[in-house]
Design a protein around this motif. Sequence first.
Motif, PDB file in Angstrom:
ATOM      1  N   CYS A  87       0.831  -1.209   0.000  1.00  0.00           N
ATOM      2  CA  CYS A  87       0.000   0.000   0.000  1.00  0.00           C
ATOM      3  C   CYS A  87       0.864   1.257   0.000  1.00  0.00           C
ATOM      4  O   CYS A  87       0.577   2.213  -0.726  1.00  0.00           O
ATOM      5  CB  CYS A  87      -0.943   0.004   1.196  1.00  0.00           C
ATOM      6  SG  CYS A  87      -2.277  -1.196   1.068  1.00  0.00           S
ATOM      7  N   GLU A  90       2.328   1.730  -3.412  1.00  0.00           N
ATOM      8  CA  GLU A  90       1.334   2.263  -4.345  1.00  0.00           C
ATOM      9  C   GLU A  90       1.128   3.763  -4.126  1.00  0.00           C
ATOM     10  O   GLU A  90       1.084   4.543  -5.079  1.00  0.00           O
ATOM     11  CB  GLU A  90       0.015   1.513  -4.164  1.00  0.00           C
ATOM     12  CG  GLU A  90      -0.996   1.803  -5.242  1.00  0.00           C
ATOM     13  CD  GLU A  90      -2.207   0.909  -5.109  1.00  0.00           C
ATOM     14  OE1 GLU A  90      -3.325   1.460  -5.168  1.00  0.00           O
ATOM     15  OE2 GLU A  90      -2.049  -0.312  -4.958  1.00  0.00           O
ATOM     16  N   ALA A  91       1.021   4.169  -2.878  1.00  0.00           N
ATOM     17  CA  ALA A  91       0.870   5.597  -2.561  1.00  0.00           C
ATOM     18  C   ALA A  91       2.103   6.362  -3.010  1.00  0.00           C
ATOM     19  O   ALA A  91       1.995   7.453  -3.585  1.00  0.00           O
ATOM     20  CB  ALA A  91       0.639   5.788  -1.063  1.00  0.00           C
TER      21      ALA A  91
END
Length: 152
Positions: A87, A90-91
């Motif tokens: 995550c 991805e950010a």
Amino acid sequence: MNSHSIMAVPSVFAAFDEDGDGKVSVSELQRCMEATLGEDVSEEEAAAVLVAVDADGDGLLNQEEFSRLIARAGAQEEDDADVKRRCLREAFGMYASSSADDTITPASLRRTLSRLGSHELGVEECRAMICRFDLDGDGKLSFEEFRVMMMA
């Protein structure tokens, strides 16, 4: 489970087995989970954990069953860490200047914040934001610097 964890199981089991009978009961598991987690654990929650690994169905955990519980907990922690890292990656990718550069620059931060509807920030303001977590002083954020910032 790594070799260090395997070696620690007997001593951890002994700590959970408060009455020294070679088995961990629901109440022993509940008290130790509360001490370990630092929060209240209901008897029902402890019983559900125990039932999940109680292979012989006696309502108690022997050392082998306890070892499986520890292994499951370790695997869950690794899975959680992997999900968090994906995550974050991805950010980070949303803010990175390009996939080839793999850093967040003041310009790429400004561009992404503008796209996300944030009020207009100048490049200097973005530079100041980056500077707080730019550990190597190169004026941009690497993934590891971004990770540190997100965990702060």
